[in-house]
Design an enzyme around this catalytic site. Structure first.
Site, PDB file in Angstrom:
ATOM      1  N   ARG A  32       1.252 -15.602  -0.769  1.00 42.85           N
ATOM      2  CA  ARG A  32       1.637 -14.660  -1.818  1.00 42.85           C
ATOM      3  C   ARG A  32       0.504 -13.673  -2.099  1.00 42.85           C
ATOM      4  NH1 ARG A  32       6.453 -16.376  -3.546  1.00 42.85           N
ATOM      5  NH2 ARG A  32       6.872 -18.571  -3.118  1.00 42.85           N
ATOM      6  N   ILE A  34      -1.983 -11.520  -4.180  1.00 46.16           N
ATOM      7  CA  ILE A  34      -2.682 -11.871  -5.424  1.00 46.16           C
ATOM      8  C   ILE A  34      -2.326 -10.915  -6.567  1.00 46.16           C
ATOM      9  CG2 ILE A  34      -4.816 -10.514  -5.172  1.00 46.16           C
ATOM     10  CD1 ILE A  34      -6.332 -13.195  -5.702  1.00 46.16           C
ATOM     11  N   ASN A  95       0.744  -0.987   5.949  1.00 44.95           N
ATOM     12  CA  ASN A  95      -0.125   0.173   5.801  1.00 44.95           C
ATOM     13  C   ASN A  95      -1.150   0.176   6.928  1.00 44.95           C
ATOM     14  OD1 ASN A  95       1.025   1.116   3.323  1.00 44.95           O
ATOM     15  ND2 ASN A  95      -0.014  -0.564   2.271  1.00 44.95           N
ATOM     16  N   HIS A 108      -1.504  -6.782   8.152  1.00 37.84           N
ATOM     17  CA  HIS A 108      -0.640  -7.559   7.265  1.00 37.84           C
ATOM     18  C   HIS A 108       0.622  -6.783   6.973  1.00 37.84           C
ATOM     19  CE1 HIS A 108      -3.538  -5.232   4.899  1.00 37.84           C
ATOM     20  NE2 HIS A 108      -2.580  -5.072   3.988  1.00 37.84           N
ATOM     21  N   HIS A 110       3.689  -6.523   4.191  1.00 40.39           N
ATOM     22  CA  HIS A 110       4.120  -6.898   2.843  1.00 40.39           C
ATOM     23  C   HIS A 110       5.623  -7.141   2.888  1.00 40.39           C
ATOM     24  CE1 HIS A 110       0.474  -5.130   0.724  1.00 40.39           C
ATOM     25  NE2 HIS A 110       0.422  -4.453   1.852  1.00 40.39           N
TER      26      HIS A 110
END
Ligand code: 5GP
Length: 129
Positions: A32, A34, A95, A108, A110
């Site tokens: 998750r 932060i 991104n 990463h 999202h």
């Protein structure tokens, strides 16, 4: 950009910093965010050292690429946010680089969900062509 082994997600992968884990396999770790920006905000990262999606697409093995992609839908189903698992759908964002405001230099994605998410990007007054 060279990979920085001291970035925060590298430390999470090495277990030096804790995370709220959702899923892990040979290829990915999901946890998750932060600072969640939606009721459900998960991150999914490859275990390999890749700065962004450009680096990953160019340099990861076919196994890593397939493993990463399969894990996205797995996490979405586990969280119950995909329509096929009874949720309302989700937005997937990666991104890459400064104009996209990438903060952490380890690839990463999202996964954002849990409410209508509005327009896809911030729009300035001027329209782009
Ligand atoms: P970016 O702007 O690079 O696409 O997104 C980086 C994301 O990483 C942000 O949403 C931020 O909240 C999240 N983040 C930064 N540091 C940590 C951390 O230590 N743990 C977790 N779980 N998320 C983090």
């Amino acid at each position: 950009m060279a990979y920085d082994k001291e970035n925060i997600f590298a430390k999470i992968l090495r277990g030096e910093i804790p995370c709220d884990k959702i899923y892990e396999d040979d290829y990915v770790l999901s946890f998750r965010d932060i600072r969640p920006q939606a009721p459900s905000h998960a991150l999914i990262i490859p275990k390999g050292e890749y700065v962004d999606i450009n680096d990953f697409s160019a340099n990861a093995s076919d196994h890593e690429i397939v493993g990463f992609n399969k894990a996205i839908s797995k996490v979405a189903d586990m969280l119950g946010i995909s329509e096929s698992s009874g949720g309302g759908g989700y937005r997937l964002i990666a991104n890459a680089g400064k104009d996209a405001h990438q903060e952490v230099p380890h690839l990463h994605f999202h996964l954002l969900a849990g409410r209508p998410l509005g327009p896809m990007v911030f729009r300035e007054k001027q329209e782009y062509k």
